[in-house]
Design a protein around this motif. Structure first.
Motif, PDB file in Angstrom:
ATOM      1  N   PRO A  66       0.805  -1.228   0.000  1.00  0.00           N
ATOM      2  CA  PRO A  66       0.000   0.000   0.000  1.00  0.00           C
ATOM      3  C   PRO A  66       0.836   1.275   0.000  1.00  0.00           C
ATOM      4  O   PRO A  66       0.354   2.330  -0.419  1.00  0.00           O
ATOM      5  N   LEU A  67       2.082   1.206   0.446  1.00  0.00           N
ATOM      6  CA  LEU A  67       2.926   2.397   0.464  1.00  0.00           C
ATOM      7  C   LEU A  67       3.155   2.939  -0.946  1.00  0.00           C
ATOM      8  O   LEU A  67       3.210   4.164  -1.159  1.00  0.00           O
ATOM      9  N   LEU A  69       1.077   2.794  -3.510  1.00  0.00           N
ATOM     10  CA  LEU A  69      -0.116   3.514  -3.924  1.00  0.00           C
ATOM     11  C   LEU A  69      -0.255   4.833  -3.167  1.00  0.00           C
ATOM     12  O   LEU A  69      -0.729   5.829  -3.721  1.00  0.00           O
ATOM     13  N   GLU A  70       0.169   4.853  -1.923  1.00  0.00           N
ATOM     14  CA  GLU A  70       0.069   6.079  -1.127  1.00  0.00           C
ATOM     15  C   GLU A  70       1.007   7.151  -1.667  1.00  0.00           C
ATOM     16  O   GLU A  70       0.640   8.330  -1.768  1.00  0.00           O
ATOM     17  N   LEU A  71       2.214   6.757  -2.043  1.00  0.00           N
ATOM     18  CA  LEU A  71       3.151   7.707  -2.633  1.00  0.00           C
ATOM     19  C   LEU A  71       2.630   8.234  -3.968  1.00  0.00           C
ATOM     20  O   LEU A  71       2.741   9.432  -4.270  1.00  0.00           O
ATOM     21  N   ARG A  73      -0.462   8.478  -4.793  1.00  0.00           N
ATOM     22  CA  ARG A  73      -1.623   9.324  -4.520  1.00  0.00           C
ATOM     23  C   ARG A  73      -1.206  10.767  -4.234  1.00  0.00           C
ATOM     24  O   ARG A  73      -1.738  11.711  -4.814  1.00  0.00           O
ATOM     25  N   TRP A  74      -0.218  10.950  -3.345  1.00  0.00           N
ATOM     26  CA  TRP A  74       0.195  12.296  -2.994  1.00  0.00           C
ATOM     27  C   TRP A  74       0.971  12.972  -4.125  1.00  0.00           C
ATOM     28  O   TRP A  74       0.818  14.173  -4.375  1.00  0.00           O
ATOM     29  N   PRO A 200      -8.502   8.103   1.370  1.00  0.00           N
ATOM     30  CA  PRO A 200      -7.364   7.162   1.435  1.00  0.00           C
ATOM     31  C   PRO A 200      -7.419   6.181   0.286  1.00  0.00           C
ATOM     32  O   PRO A 200      -8.493   5.786  -0.171  1.00  0.00           O
ATOM     33  N   THR A 201      -6.247   5.802  -0.201  1.00  0.00           N
ATOM     34  CA  THR A 201      -6.174   4.827  -1.280  1.00  0.00           C
ATOM     35  C   THR A 201      -6.677   3.487  -0.804  1.00  0.00           C
ATOM     36  O   THR A 201      -6.241   2.971   0.223  1.00  0.00           O
ATOM     37  N   THR A 203      -7.515  -0.598  -1.845  1.00  0.00           N
ATOM     38  CA  THR A 203      -7.212  -1.690  -2.746  1.00  0.00           C
ATOM     39  C   THR A 203      -8.273  -2.756  -2.609  1.00  0.00           C
ATOM     40  O   THR A 203      -8.839  -2.931  -1.549  1.00  0.00           O
TER      41      THR A 203
END
Length: 204
Positions: A66-67, A69-71, A73-74, A200-201, A203
């Motif tokens: 998930p990290l 996708l989080e990166l 996203r921002w 929040p992203t 999945t």
């Protein structure tokens, strides 16, 4: 085979045709006559590569990290905010609303690089193509046929978008129309960026 292909075509069209950064960018390039086919084909190639990556295994990797996708996203949100600011600047400056000519056009290389940024820095592209289509495609009887259908949807949509916008360009070249288009693009991109920041992203 055909059932998997049709499933991919329908699901791909439903995701790709939703208003997003790619669609707005290709539409704007078509209206400005700044290499719209180049922008459309870059979007298609990126979609095809991501769809194949998702259908043939990358969806599981992203779901477990998930990290990443989080990166995305921002990073995508920051890029969209910057692109929206440029659209607002064009709408504010009187000179930016004049009909484009040969000197005003950006180079094909600039359009290509900007299209890559709009596409690859937008996490929705990964969520739609890699995660969602990848997960659904990998569960099909014939994943390759499903991927082919989804890629066909991308090809048909972006080519129609680019060519259709180019045909409308003579009627949409008025300064007040350009101002409205730039404002609409800015608002849509800011809305997408806000959604990325506030949501929040997820999945599958």
């Amino acid at each position: 085979m055909w059932q998997s292909y049709i499933n991919g075509l329908g699901l791909g069209a439903g995701l790709i045709m939703a208003i997003g950064a790619q669609n707005l960018f290709v539409l704007t390039q078509g209206l400005r006559r700044e290499h719209p086919l180049t922008a459309a084909l870059v979007c298609v190639v990126c979609d095809c590569l991501l769809i194949c990556a998702g259908v043939f295994g990358l969806a599981r990797l992203l779901a477990s990290e998930p990290l990443l996708l989080e990166l995305a996203r921002w990073g995508g949100a920051l890029f969209l905010i910057g692109y929206a600011a440029r659209a607002l600047y064009r709408a504010w400056r009187p000179g930016s609303l004049e009909q484009t000519d040969g000197k005003a056009l950006r180079s094909r290389r600039t359009v290509l690089l900007t299209t890559l940024a709009v596409t690859l820095l937008n996490p929705h592209v990964y969520l739609d193509t890699v995660v969602l289509l990848g997960s659904l495609g990998s569960a099909q009887t014939l994943p390759a046929a499903f991927a082919g259908g989804a890629m066909s949807a991308s090809l048909l949509w972006f080519l129609c978008l680019a060519l259709g916008a180019a045909r409308l360009a003579p009627w949409l070249a008025q300064p007040r129309i350009w101002r409205a288009i730039d404002l609409l693009v800015a608002l849509m991109l800011l809305a997408i960026a806000s959604q990325l920041i506030l949501t929040p992203t997820a999945t599958p």
